[in-house]
Design a protein around this motif. Structure first.
Motif, PDB file in Angstrom:
ATOM      1  N   LYS A 223       0.825  -1.216   0.000  1.00  0.00           N
ATOM      2  CA  LYS A 223       0.000   0.000   0.000  1.00  0.00           C
ATOM      3  C   LYS A 223       0.855   1.260   0.000  1.00  0.00           C
ATOM      4  CE  LYS A 223      -4.260  -1.599   1.954  1.00  0.00           C
ATOM      5  NZ  LYS A 223      -5.187  -1.544   3.062  1.00  0.00           N
ATOM      6  N   GLY A 224       2.164   1.095  -0.022  1.00  0.00           N
ATOM      7  CA  GLY A 224       3.072   2.243   0.092  1.00  0.00           C
ATOM      8  C   GLY A 224       3.534   2.766  -1.268  1.00  0.00           C
ATOM      9  N   PHE A 225       3.751   4.067  -1.310  1.00  0.00           N
ATOM     10  CA  PHE A 225       4.231   4.704  -2.542  1.00  0.00           C
ATOM     11  C   PHE A 225       5.645   5.268  -2.313  1.00  0.00           C
ATOM     12  CE2 PHE A 225      -0.383   5.107  -2.812  1.00  0.00           C
ATOM     13  CZ  PHE A 225      -0.640   4.756  -4.137  1.00  0.00           C
ATOM     14  N   LEU A 240      13.868  -2.007  -7.326  1.00  0.00           N
ATOM     15  CA  LEU A 240      12.612  -1.271  -7.535  1.00  0.00           C
ATOM     16  C   LEU A 240      11.783  -1.931  -8.636  1.00  0.00           C
ATOM     17  CD1 LEU A 240      10.772   1.174  -6.990  1.00  0.00           C
ATOM     18  CD2 LEU A 240      12.108   2.457  -8.658  1.00  0.00           C
ATOM     19  N   LEU A 241      12.451  -2.324  -9.717  1.00  0.00           N
ATOM     20  CA  LEU A 241      11.731  -2.961 -10.825  1.00  0.00           C
ATOM     21  C   LEU A 241      11.075  -4.262 -10.372  1.00  0.00           C
ATOM     22  CD1 LEU A 241      14.180  -2.388 -13.821  1.00  0.00           C
ATOM     23  CD2 LEU A 241      12.056  -1.190 -13.310  1.00  0.00           C
ATOM     24  N   GLN A 247       3.975  -5.929  -7.620  1.00  0.00           N
ATOM     25  CA  GLN A 247       3.023  -5.129  -6.834  1.00  0.00           C
ATOM     26  C   GLN A 247       3.387  -5.141  -5.344  1.00  0.00           C
ATOM     27  OE1 GLN A 247      -0.661  -4.812  -8.736  1.00  0.00           O
ATOM     28  NE2 GLN A 247       0.897  -4.696 -10.289  1.00  0.00           N
ATOM     29  N   GLY A 248       4.677  -5.215  -5.074  1.00  0.00           N
ATOM     30  CA  GLY A 248       5.153  -5.210  -3.689  1.00  0.00           C
ATOM     31  C   GLY A 248       5.041  -3.836  -3.061  1.00  0.00           C
ATOM     32  N   ILE A 249       4.972  -2.794  -3.892  1.00  0.00           N
ATOM     33  CA  ILE A 249       4.596  -1.460  -3.424  1.00  0.00           C
ATOM     34  C   ILE A 249       3.466  -0.982  -4.344  1.00  0.00           C
ATOM     35  CG2 ILE A 249       6.870  -0.853  -2.454  1.00  0.00           C
ATOM     36  CD1 ILE A 249       7.352   0.982  -4.862  1.00  0.00           C
ATOM     37  N   THR A 269       6.231   0.627 -19.346  1.00  0.00           N
ATOM     38  CA  THR A 269       4.957  -0.050 -19.590  1.00  0.00           C
ATOM     39  C   THR A 269       4.174  -0.301 -18.296  1.00  0.00           C
ATOM     40  OG1 THR A 269       6.195  -2.105 -19.569  1.00  0.00           O
ATOM     41  CG2 THR A 269       5.673  -1.188 -21.741  1.00  0.00           C
ATOM     42  N   MET A 270       4.676   0.238 -17.192  1.00  0.00           N
ATOM     43  CA  MET A 270       3.971  -0.009 -15.920  1.00  0.00           C
ATOM     44  C   MET A 270       2.943   1.080 -15.653  1.00  0.00           C
ATOM     45  SD  MET A 270       6.966  -1.204 -13.347  1.00  0.00           S
ATOM     46  CE  MET A 270       7.969  -2.636 -13.683  1.00  0.00           C
ATOM     47  N   ASP A 271       1.766   0.670 -15.159  1.00  0.00           N
ATOM     48  CA  ASP A 271       0.705   1.631 -14.845  1.00  0.00           C
ATOM     49  C   ASP A 271       0.929   2.310 -13.503  1.00  0.00           C
ATOM     50  OD1 ASP A 271      -0.724   1.106 -17.107  1.00  0.00           O
ATOM     51  OD2 ASP A 271      -1.869  -0.531 -16.188  1.00  0.00           O
ATOM     52  N   ASN A 272       1.631   1.611 -12.605  1.00  0.00           N
ATOM     53  CA  ASN A 272       1.746   2.129 -11.240  1.00  0.00           C
ATOM     54  C   ASN A 272       2.961   3.038 -11.027  1.00  0.00           C
ATOM     55  OD1 ASN A 272       3.340  -0.104 -11.671  1.00  0.00           O
ATOM     56  ND2 ASN A 272       3.068  -0.978  -9.636  1.00  0.00           N
TER      57      ASN A 272
END
Ligand code: 8YV
Length: 312
Positions: A223-225, A240-241, A247-249, A269-272
């Motif tokens: 749930k962390g950014f 980080l990748l 989806q670990g963060i 290509t990542m949405d997050n």
């Protein structure tokens, strides 16, 4: 005869360049067909080097026997081997303070963009996805906890902004700052565990290299950014990748990268993630003030006056 200044990166705006050229013979290294040969031909005359983010390498410093000053158009000086400069008695200046607000604003923008899916939302509208249903919900900032790594000038400016959004601010750094109202975490992993947003504002360089590794990111949790407005080197990009892919963060907002302007392909290509091309100080006003500081420091040095912003 004018003294020679070597500019290795194209960042000065025309007005500041003009003043520089009125006072110096200027070599624009990026325009030279054979930069190596230009340095060799001019090595005895070059007394000043202007850079920004590109390395002022030990090899370059050693090649310039009469170099007196390096004026860096940045607050960070991780591109300069300070020990080499100090040993040679070469003055180093940077551009602190003038860029604090703009850089902090980019940090805040990334926090907002991630929490409220601003960039994703823009794309959602443009590609017509809205017709098929609403954008997935974002998260509220109110009452959330933000951990700042590096509570220096920029870190404090970010803290002030986050407080205005009713966020609870804590920080991690080399040492506790008794005059600060925020809770201090000596251990970055512990802070990462406790926060919803981890905002990196620390200086780059060997001391902070890979400070944010898999362990820290894992502690930040799903749930962390992560927001990075410091230096790419502060984050282990491989780690980080991996964590983003799993989806670990929850997401990452990045203004800086390890090998700029290269950005790891996987991120594209990542949405997050929200990706910016290192724009912390990139406003006309701030770049003008940064350029003015560069020029004034050079003039002060060769006029025998005290430097405006020496890097200690
Ligand atoms: C860049 C920065 O230097 O000040 C710093 O340390 O990272 C930025 O201000 C700037 O974008 C390039 O001139």
């Amino acid at each position: 005869m004018k003294k020679t200044a070597l500019i290795i990166q194209h960042f000065l705006l025309p007005a500041e360049m003009k003043v520089l050229e009125e006072n110096f013979r200027v070599i624009r290294l990026w325009k030279e067909r054979d930069p190596e040969a230009t340095i060799q031909e001019n090595k005895k005359n070059i007394v000043a080097v202007v850079s920004s983010l590109l390395p002022v390498s030990t090899t370059l410093i050693e090649a310039l026997p009469n170099l007196e000053i390096i004026a860096n158009m940045a607050v960070g000086v991780d591109n300069i081997p300070m020990d080499v400069a100090r040993a040679r008695g070469i003055a180093v200046t940077n551009t602190p303070d003038v860029l604090t607000d703009d850089t902090a604003n980019v940090g805040l923008s990334l926090v907002l963009a991630l929490a409220r899916r601003i960039v994703e939302g823009d794309m959602y509208v443009r590609v017509g996805k809205w017709q098929n249903g609403p954008l997935p919900l974002g998260v509220s900032l109110t009452g959330k906890k933000a951990g700042i790594a590096g509570l220096g000038r920029i870190g404090k400016a970010v803290a002030k902004r986050l407080e205005a959004f009713d966020m609870d601010v804590v920080y991690h750094g080399r040492s506790k700052q008794e005059d600060q109202p925020y809770e201090y975490y000596e251990d970055l992993v512990e802070m990462a565990k406790a926060v919803d947003f981890l905002v990196l504002c620390c200086a780059g360089g060997p001391e902070t290299e890979n400070l944010v590794n898999y362990k820290v990111l894992e502690a930040l949790g799903p749930k962390g950014f992560l927001v990075n407005i410091a230096r790419g080197s502060v984050v282990n990009e491989e780690d980080l990748l991996i964590i983003l892919r799993n989806q670990g963060i929850a997401g990452a907002g990045l203004d800086v990268f390890a090998a700029e302007p290269h950005v790891p392909e996987a991120l594209l290509t990542m949405d997050n993630v929200v990706l910016l091309p290192h724009i912390g100080s990139a406003t006309f006003e701030t770049r003008t003030e940064m350029g003015q500081l560069v020029v004034r420091n050079l003039l002060a040095h060769f006029d025998g006056e005290p430097l405006l912003t020496p890097y200690q």
